[in-house]
Scaffold this motif. Structure first.
Motif, short mmCIF file in Angstrom:
data_model
loop_
_atom_site.label_atom_id
_atom_site.label_comp_id
_atom_site.label_asym_id
_atom_site.label_seq_id
_atom_site.Cartn_x
_atom_site.Cartn_y
_atom_site.Cartn_z
N SER A 28 0.74 -1.13 0.07
CA SER A 28 0.06 -0.06 -0.07
C SER A 28 0.83 1.08 0.00
CB SER A 28 -0.92 0.04 1.19
OG SER A 28 -1.68 -1.17 1.05
N LEU A 29 1.91 1.42 0.59
CA LEU A 29 2.73 2.30 0.62
C LEU A 29 3.79 2.77 -0.65
CD1 LEU A 29 3.94 2.50 4.65
CD2 LEU A 29 1.93 3.72 3.27
N ALA A 30 4.07 1.54 -1.31
CA ALA A 30 4.84 1.58 -2.63
C ALA A 30 4.19 2.61 -3.43
CB ALA A 30 4.69 0.31 -3.41
N GLU A 34 -3.30 0.77 -7.75
CA GLU A 34 -3.99 0.23 -8.83
C GLU A 34 -4.53 1.31 -9.77
OE1 GLU A 34 -6.87 -2.60 -7.54
OE2 GLU A 34 -5.72 -2.94 -5.42
N LEU A 35 -4.80 2.27 -9.68
CA LEU A 35 -5.42 3.22 -10.67
C LEU A 35 -4.43 3.68 -11.65
CD1 LEU A 35 -7.88 4.86 -11.60
CD2 LEU A 35 -7.47 6.66 -10.15
N THR A 36 -3.10 4.05 -11.04
CA THR A 36 -2.28 4.53 -12.09
C THR A 36 -1.73 3.50 -13.02
OG1 THR A 36 -0.49 4.08 -10.36
CG2 THR A 36 -1.60 6.12 -10.30
N VAL A 37 -1.91 2.18 -12.36
CA VAL A 37 -1.57 1.02 -13.35
C VAL A 37 -2.55 0.72 -14.46
CG1 VAL A 37 -0.93 -1.44 -13.38
CG2 VAL A 37 -0.08 0.07 -11.53
N ARG A 38 -3.88 0.80 -13.98
CA ARG A 38 -4.81 0.35 -14.91
C ARG A 38 -4.82 1.55 -16.07
NH1 ARG A 38 -10.45 -1.07 -11.79
NH2 ARG A 38 -9.53 -3.28 -10.98
N LEU A 39 -4.76 2.88 -15.53
CA LEU A 39 -4.76 3.89 -16.50
C LEU A 39 -3.42 4.47 -17.08
CD1 LEU A 39 -7.56 5.96 -14.83
CD2 LEU A 39 -7.94 4.36 -16.49
N GLN A 51 -13.17 13.31 -11.47
CA GLN A 51 -12.98 11.65 -12.10
C GLN A 51 -12.28 11.10 -11.62
OE1 GLN A 51 -12.55 13.16 -16.29
NE2 GLN A 51 -15.04 12.79 -16.45
N ILE A 52 -11.01 11.47 -11.30
CA ILE A 52 -9.87 10.73 -10.56
C ILE A 52 -10.20 10.27 -9.09
CG2 ILE A 52 -7.74 10.53 -9.98
CD1 ILE A 52 -6.81 12.41 -12.27
N ALA A 53 -11.16 11.25 -8.49
CA ALA A 53 -11.47 10.89 -7.14
C ALA A 53 -12.30 9.89 -7.13
CB ALA A 53 -11.82 12.37 -6.37
N GLU A 54 -13.42 10.03 -8.18
CA GLU A 54 -14.60 9.11 -8.36
C GLU A 54 -13.95 7.62 -8.41
OE1 GLU A 54 -18.67 8.33 -10.82
OE2 GLU A 54 -17.26 10.18 -10.93
N ASP A 62 -9.52 5.64 -1.53
CA ASP A 62 -9.37 6.76 -0.64
C ASP A 62 -9.88 6.70 0.73
OD1 ASP A 62 -12.24 5.68 -1.12
OD2 ASP A 62 -13.09 7.73 -1.45
N ARG A 63 -9.99 5.49 1.14
CA ARG A 63 -10.30 5.02 2.43
C ARG A 63 -8.85 4.91 3.34
NH1 ARG A 63 -13.56 -0.33 2.88
NH2 ARG A 63 -11.74 -0.73 1.19
N PRO A 64 -8.80 5.31 4.56
CA PRO A 64 -7.51 5.00 5.14
C PRO A 64 -7.01 3.49 5.26
CG PRO A 64 -9.05 6.20 6.74
CD PRO A 64 -10.01 5.60 5.43
N LEU A 65 -5.59 3.46 5.31
CA LEU A 65 -5.21 2.42 5.19
C LEU A 65 -5.54 1.25 6.10
CD1 LEU A 65 -2.79 0.69 3.99
CD2 LEU A 65 -1.04 1.73 5.15
N PRO A 66 -5.37 1.68 7.52
CA PRO A 66 -5.91 0.65 8.47
C PRO A 66 -7.20 0.07 8.21
CG PRO A 66 -4.84 2.43 9.72
CD PRO A 66 -4.93 3.00 8.32
N LEU A 67 -8.24 1.05 7.68
CA LEU A 67 -9.51 0.70 7.40
C LEU A 67 -9.52 -0.74 6.28
CD1 LEU A 67 -12.39 0.50 7.96
CD2 LEU A 67 -12.57 2.83 6.69
N ARG A 68 -8.79 0.00 5.30
CA ARG A 68 -8.59 -1.03 4.11
C ARG A 68 -8.09 -2.38 4.64
NH1 ARG A 68 -5.85 3.25 1.21
NH2 ARG A 68 -4.17 1.85 0.80
N TYR A 69 -7.29 -2.53 5.46
CA TYR A 69 -6.71 -3.80 5.87
C TYR A 69 -7.60 -4.39 6.53
CZ TYR A 69 -3.95 -7.07 8.76
OH TYR A 69 -3.54 -8.18 9.17
N VAL A 70 -8.38 -4.01 7.55
CA VAL A 70 -9.29 -4.61 8.49
C VAL A 70 -10.57 -5.10 7.59
CG1 VAL A 70 -11.12 -4.11 10.12
CG2 VAL A 70 -8.69 -3.10 10.50
N THR A 71 -10.67 -4.43 6.64
CA THR A 71 -11.90 -4.80 5.65
C THR A 71 -11.29 -6.07 4.89
OG1 THR A 71 -12.71 -2.49 5.29
CG2 THR A 71 -13.20 -4.24 3.56
#
Length: 319
Positions: A28-30, A34-39, A51-54, A62-71
């Motif tokens: 996650s910190l690298a 994923e978005l920059t790789v896809r586009l 549009q980028i934010a969407e 756009d969610r905090p890193l700890p929340l993404r990991y817990v999910t």
């Protein structure tokens, strides 16, 4: 033994959690996501900040890193490894499709490499100080110093290009999925991986056997007139197995790392190719699924190696 196994599993669970935290944090910190790789940069340049934010919101970036990991952790514990962002398939399905070929290749290489190493190591110890001992001792040192991809390329050039004995790519010939064809495709990548296992294991086996053969109980067994084969196999080899089992148990992570390179060189459709694809696409869900599968296999393998101590030497008691 069961209490010991349960404690090791609990410790292994903690290890798996720590591995998942470190890997998820690193991915996650690298730089990039994923978005920059896809586009492509051209597409990104044409998008507005909204549009980028969407798009980042749609991917959950756009969610905090700890929340993404817990999910991710909750989803994984429920048996759902998520969906691959690179191909849209469930991660479990991707892993299932590639795990079999890698397990087959690594398993065959581990068995062949171990058998060859044990036989060569015992032979070197029995013939200590002879030309055979020096040969069996120097060849592994040479092989250990050669990178796996160099061995793979040399094997392709020698056995495929020059002699045409084995295919160079894939798992099957188009239109032929017989077992014999599978063995022909597995011969070169399996041999390269087996060499990586056998080379250091020969040295360990020789050293362990020499240590045991100089023990007093071996001298006593020979003095009693026991057959040399019985002294060697029933007394010396069985006691020399303990440190060797440890080395074999620690070989799996190195084999998995080597399989990534070997599978790329030989086009073997396994976890190595899947990991390269996931890393290239910054596919966090797929990469985390691969890490979890590999980490679980390493923990289980080390546990089995410890339990094998008791089988090899009944005097050992696991506490």
């Amino acid at each position: 033994m069961w209490n010991y196994a349960l404690r090791r599993l609990l410790i292994g669970t903690v290890v798996l959690w720590m591995v998942s935290v470190i890997v998820y944090l690193g991915l996650s910190l690298a730089p990039g996501d994923e978005l920059t790789v896809r586009l492509s940069p051209e597409v990104v340049a044409q998008l507005t900040p909204d549009q980028i934010a969407e798009k980042r919101h749609a991917l959950g970036l756009d969610r905090p890193l700890p929340l993404r990991y817990v999910t991710w952790l909750k989803s994984t514990l429920s048996g759902d490894l998520g969906t691959s962002s690179s191909d849209g398939l469930p991660v479990a399905e991707d892993i299932r499709a590639h795990l079999g070929p890698t397990a087959m290749l690594v398993g065959a290489a581990l068995v062949v490499g171990t058998v060859v190493a044990l036989a060569a190591g015992v032979a070197a110890a029995v013939r200590s100080g002879t030309a055979a001992d020096y040969l069996l001792g120097s060849v592994p040192i040479l092989l250990v110093g050669i990178p796996g991809f160099v061995l793979a390329l040399a094997a392709i050039y020698l056995f495929s290009v020059q002699f045409g004995l084995f295919p160079t790519n894939g798992m099957h010939t188009l239109g032929d999925e017989s077992f014999g064809d599978l063995l022909r495709h597995m011969a070169l990548p399996g041999s390269v991986l087996a060499i990586g296992v056998a080379a250091p294991l020969i040295r360990y086996t020789r050293a362990s056997m020499l240590d045991v053969l100089s023990s007093e109980y071996i001298v006593t067994a020979r003095a009693k007139g026991l057959r040399p084969s019985r002294v060697l196999l029933s007394h010396a080899f069985r006691n020399a197995l303990l440190p060797i089992i440890t080395v074999i148990g620690l070989t799996l992570p190195e084999m998995v790392a080597g399989a990534v390179i070997v599978e790329q060189v030989f086009g073997w459709p396994g976890m190595g190719q899947l990991a390269v694809r996931a890393a290239g696409n910054r596919d966090v869900s797929l990469m985390m699924g691969i890490v979890v599968v590999i980490a679980v296999s390493v923990v289980v393998t080390n546990l089995l190696a410890d339990l094998a101590y008791v089988r090899a030497d009944p005097r050992v008691r696991l506490v």
